[in-house]
Motif scaffolding. Sequence first.
Motif, PDB file in Angstrom:
ATOM      1  N   ILE A 165      24.508 -55.389   7.193  1.00 22.73           N
ATOM      2  CA  ILE A 165      25.124 -54.082   6.984  1.00 22.73           C
ATOM      3  C   ILE A 165      24.085 -52.988   6.802  1.00 22.73           C
ATOM      4  N   GLY A 166      23.159 -53.199   5.882  1.00 21.81           N
ATOM      5  CA  GLY A 166      22.229 -52.145   5.499  1.00 21.81           C
ATOM      6  C   GLY A 166      21.240 -51.799   6.590  1.00 21.81           C
ATOM      7  N   THR A 167      21.062 -50.508   6.820  1.00 23.32           N
ATOM      8  CA  THR A 167      20.080 -50.052   7.814  1.00 23.32           C
ATOM      9  C   THR A 167      19.067 -49.109   7.178  1.00 23.32           C
ATOM     10  N   ASP A 168      18.787 -49.322   5.893  1.00 22.66           N
ATOM     11  CA  ASP A 168      17.804 -48.494   5.205  1.00 22.66           C
ATOM     12  C   ASP A 168      16.418 -48.639   5.822  1.00 22.66           C
TER      13      ASP A 168
ATOM     14  N   GLU B  13      24.575 -66.757   9.949  1.00 17.49           N
ATOM     15  CA  GLU B  13      24.880 -67.106  11.329  1.00 17.49           C
ATOM     16  C   GLU B  13      25.808 -66.066  11.962  1.00 17.49           C
ATOM     17  N   ASN B  14      26.813 -65.639  11.215  1.00 16.39           N
ATOM     18  CA  ASN B  14      27.794 -64.690  11.747  1.00 16.39           C
ATOM     19  C   ASN B  14      27.146 -63.378  12.185  1.00 16.39           C
ATOM     20  N   VAL B  15      26.307 -62.808  11.304  1.00 13.93           N
ATOM     21  CA  VAL B  15      25.724 -61.504  11.637  1.00 13.93           C
ATOM     22  C   VAL B  15      24.737 -61.617  12.782  1.00 13.93           C
ATOM     23  N   ALA B  16      24.038 -62.747  12.873  1.00  8.21           N
ATOM     24  CA  ALA B  16      23.092 -62.936  13.979  1.00  8.21           C
ATOM     25  C   ALA B  16      23.833 -63.036  15.306  1.00  8.21           C
ATOM     26  N   LEU B  17      24.923 -63.787  15.322  1.00  9.68           N
ATOM     27  CA  LEU B  17      25.707 -63.924  16.548  1.00  9.68           C
ATOM     28  C   LEU B  17      26.335 -62.587  16.932  1.00  9.68           C
TER      29      LEU B  17
ATOM     30  N   THR C  10      26.168 -54.863  11.701  1.00  8.84           N
ATOM     31  CA  THR C  10      27.266 -55.840  11.768  1.00  8.84           C
ATOM     32  C   THR C  10      27.991 -55.818  10.420  1.00  8.84           C
ATOM     33  N   PRO C  11      28.858 -54.833  10.217  1.00 11.07           N
ATOM     34  CA  PRO C  11      29.442 -54.625   8.895  1.00 11.07           C
ATOM     35  C   PRO C  11      30.427 -55.691   8.444  1.00 11.07           C
ATOM     36  N   PHE C  12      30.904 -56.524   9.371  1.00  9.75           N
ATOM     37  CA  PHE C  12      31.936 -57.482   8.987  1.00  9.75           C
ATOM     38  C   PHE C  12      31.425 -58.910   8.835  1.00  9.75           C
ATOM     39  N   GLY C  13      30.244 -59.196   9.384  1.00  9.73           N
ATOM     40  CA  GLY C  13      29.747 -60.568   9.373  1.00  9.73           C
ATOM     41  C   GLY C  13      29.480 -61.113   7.984  1.00  9.73           C
ATOM     42  N   ASN C  14      29.015 -60.256   7.055  1.00  6.42           N
ATOM     43  CA  ASN C  14      28.746 -60.731   5.695  1.00  6.42           C
ATOM     44  C   ASN C  14      29.645 -60.048   4.666  1.00  6.42           C
ATOM     45  N   MET C  15      30.770 -59.528   5.137  1.00  6.29           N
ATOM     46  CA  MET C  15      31.690 -58.798   4.274  1.00  6.29           C
ATOM     47  C   MET C  15      32.242 -59.713   3.167  1.00  6.29           C
ATOM     48  N   VAL C  16      32.787 -60.854   3.563  1.00  2.00           N
ATOM     49  CA  VAL C  16      33.383 -61.775   2.589  1.00  2.00           C
ATOM     50  C   VAL C  16      32.312 -62.350   1.672  1.00  2.00           C
ATOM     51  N   THR C  17      31.174 -62.708   2.257  1.00  2.00           N
ATOM     52  CA  THR C  17      30.096 -63.303   1.464  1.00  2.00           C
ATOM     53  C   THR C  17      29.624 -62.364   0.360  1.00  2.00           C
ATOM     54  N   THR C  18      29.417 -61.102   0.689  1.00  2.00           N
ATOM     55  CA  THR C  18      28.955 -60.131  -0.303  1.00  2.00           C
ATOM     56  C   THR C  18      30.019 -59.888  -1.362  1.00  2.00           C
ATOM     57  N   ALA C  19      31.278 -59.810  -0.942  1.00  2.00           N
ATOM     58  CA  ALA C  19      32.367 -59.615  -1.899  1.00  2.00           C
ATOM     59  C   ALA C  19      32.466 -60.806  -2.848  1.00  2.00           C
ATOM     60  N   GLU C  20      32.329 -62.009  -2.318  1.00  2.00           N
ATOM     61  CA  GLU C  20      32.378 -63.206  -3.166  1.00  2.00           C
ATOM     62  C   GLU C  20      31.230 -63.216  -4.173  1.00  2.00           C
ATOM     63  N   HIS C  21      30.061 -62.736  -3.730  1.00  2.00           N
ATOM     64  CA  HIS C  21      28.930 -62.694  -4.654  1.00  2.00           C
ATOM     65  C   HIS C  21      29.205 -61.724  -5.804  1.00  2.00           C
ATOM     66  N   ALA C  22      29.836 -60.590  -5.494  1.00  2.00           N
ATOM     67  CA  ALA C  22      30.185 -59.630  -6.545  1.00  2.00           C
ATOM     68  C   ALA C  22      31.162 -60.240  -7.545  1.00  2.00           C
TER      69      ALA C  22
ATOM     70  N   HIS D 252      18.746 -60.135  -4.241  1.00  2.00           N
ATOM     71  CA  HIS D 252      19.422 -59.608  -3.050  1.00  2.00           C
ATOM     72  C   HIS D 252      20.037 -60.752  -2.229  1.00  2.00           C
ATOM     73  N   LEU D 253      20.948 -61.472  -2.877  1.00  2.00           N
ATOM     74  CA  LEU D 253      21.569 -62.644  -2.268  1.00  2.00           C
ATOM     75  C   LEU D 253      22.964 -62.367  -1.717  1.00  2.00           C
ATOM     76  N   GLY D 254      23.398 -61.098  -1.733  1.00  2.00           N
ATOM     77  CA  GLY D 254      24.772 -60.793  -1.345  1.00  2.00           C
ATOM     78  C   GLY D 254      25.193 -61.391  -0.017  1.00  2.00           C
ATOM     79  N   ALA D 255      24.308 -61.388   0.948  1.00  2.00           N
ATOM     80  CA  ALA D 255      24.646 -61.909   2.276  1.00  2.00           C
ATOM     81  C   ALA D 255      24.046 -63.284   2.520  1.00  2.00           C
ATOM     82  N   ALA D 256      23.513 -63.894   1.466  1.00  2.00           N
ATOM     83  CA  ALA D 256      22.741 -65.125   1.642  1.00  2.00           C
ATOM     84  C   ALA D 256      23.620 -66.370   1.568  1.00  2.00           C
ATOM     85  N   THR D 257      24.459 -66.530   2.567  1.00  2.00           N
ATOM     86  CA  THR D 257      25.133 -67.815   2.782  1.00  2.00           C
ATOM     87  C   THR D 257      24.866 -68.212   4.215  1.00  2.00           C
ATOM     88  N   SER D 258      24.901 -69.486   4.484  1.00  2.00           N
ATOM     89  CA  SER D 258      24.618 -69.953   5.841  1.00  2.00           C
ATOM     90  C   SER D 258      25.637 -69.399   6.827  1.00  2.00           C
ATOM     91  N   GLU D 259      26.896 -69.275   6.374  1.00  2.00           N
ATOM     92  CA  GLU D 259      27.925 -68.747   7.261  1.00  2.00           C
ATOM     93  C   GLU D 259      27.648 -67.289   7.631  1.00  2.00           C
TER      94      GLU D 259
END
Length: 530
Positions: free
Chosen positions: A75-78, A290-294, A95-107, A280-287
């Motif tokens: 998501i971040g483009t800083d 992979e999702n954001v890379a694809l 890719t704003p949706f690839g790690n959307m659930v992962t980051t929300a779950e981390h919160a 900074h683990l918000g998007a750090a799941t294997s799923e």
Amino acid sequence: MPKVLVSDKLSETAVQIFRDRGIEVDFRPELGKDKDKLAEVIGEYDGLAIRSATKVTPTILEAAKNLKVIGRAGIGTDNVDKAAASKKGVIVMNTPFGNMVTTAEHAIAMMFAVARQIPEASASTHAGKWEKSKFMGVELTNKTLGIIGIGNIGGVVADRARGLKMKVIAYDPTLSEEKIAQKGAEKVDLDTLLARSDFITLHTPLIDATRNILSRENLGKTKKGVRIVNCARGGLVDEAALAELLQSGHVAGAALDVFAEEPATENPLFGLPNVVCTPHLGAATSEAQENVALQVAEQMSDYLLTGAVTNALNMPSVTAEEAKVMGPWIKLADHLGNFIGQMTDEPIKAINLLYDGVVSQMNLEALTSASVAGIMKAVNPEVNMVSAPLIAKERGIKISTTKQDKSGAFEGYIKLTVVTAERERSIGGTVFSDGKPRFIQIKGINIDAEIGQHMLYTTNRDEPGIIGALGQTMGGNGVNIANFTLGRSKAGAEAIALLYVDAPVPEDVIAKLHQTGLFQQIRALEFDVG
């Protein structure tokens, strides 16, 4: 064949997507941390796929002579200078949706951790202690959760929080009360959120309007015993002020995944009781990885091969289906703008676009960008749909659009009007069933002109001898006319001619036309019809 550089660690599956789509790709993740080497090689590539390690600076962009698109897997483009990219005409995608659930779950996980002091309790138990009475927590049920920024990720957090029987309120000035209600939250202003919330979680980008949004002053407005969660961006919270309020007991706990300076090796919050910190683990799941890379590989491939634009931060999105239908209309919009740009010598104050019939239902933002780019290219050929709106804004040019139902003989048309201090100039065009753009009106005079690479435009009084003068002068000087279009406002009044010729009209031929005394205006024009 387009060529893409992957300068960060993306999965091999994502790299293979480029290859499978027929795109040449170089996987060189070591370049993300070597800015000098990156600047040295970036000029070879049409696309750059990155994560967070690569810093796309103005220096890198200046060296990127062929670059068309930057794709950020996440998501971040800083780490991308988007203003410099826009001026360079480079699309920036994320890719704003690839790690959307992962980051929300981390919160949500961080909220639980700070509510029940799980990290400290775990460390104590690992140390052989049994301090059951020390770690008294609070329930999430029936507590009020204040969400600052209830977009994609914030919306998922709201959904999960309602499942935990929390009361959800949200501050987001970009969304209406109805939209926020659809996400299961009550829209409130910031002061109300601060005063009512038992937990506050941030899910907003770091921009000027949100920087330090939880400032010392705003933290002081919070309910005593509040718990703060930030899994969005460092810089949203005044970390020093938060540390003081934690020590005073006003804030009961805090959980942070992001920090003002990263990597965070020192921070005023480190070592304080009931402060949960993760790197900074918000998007750090294997799923998610992979999702954001694809996703980024698919998005970049689509753009480079079909012109489809998805999740761009500095250009209107255009789907692959839209790109097929809109291609001729985007070309027409560019031609209309380019005609006006070549005809206009004085500074432009305003650009007005009218979309009629079928075209009024298309992606007007993209068409408008194409028209503005066409105008700007007359002066700077490097301008494109990405950079043109930014340049227009910098020059103080006002852009307006109007759309209307079918009003004439054509299924749809575009009319472009430019306003300067001296005059208004307008041109209209349509796309015929064969997919070819045509000019159908200039200065309010109806015509039917095929658009060619080399053209000549003239204005004159409607009187005998004009066609003969044009034909004789052009033919006598070796200029072959492919198509000849005439139009007039009424008999004996103003008339125009638009000639499509096989080669550029030489200056001496234009001079001979002037010498006839028949023409008020003569202008040689060039169009990119490729």
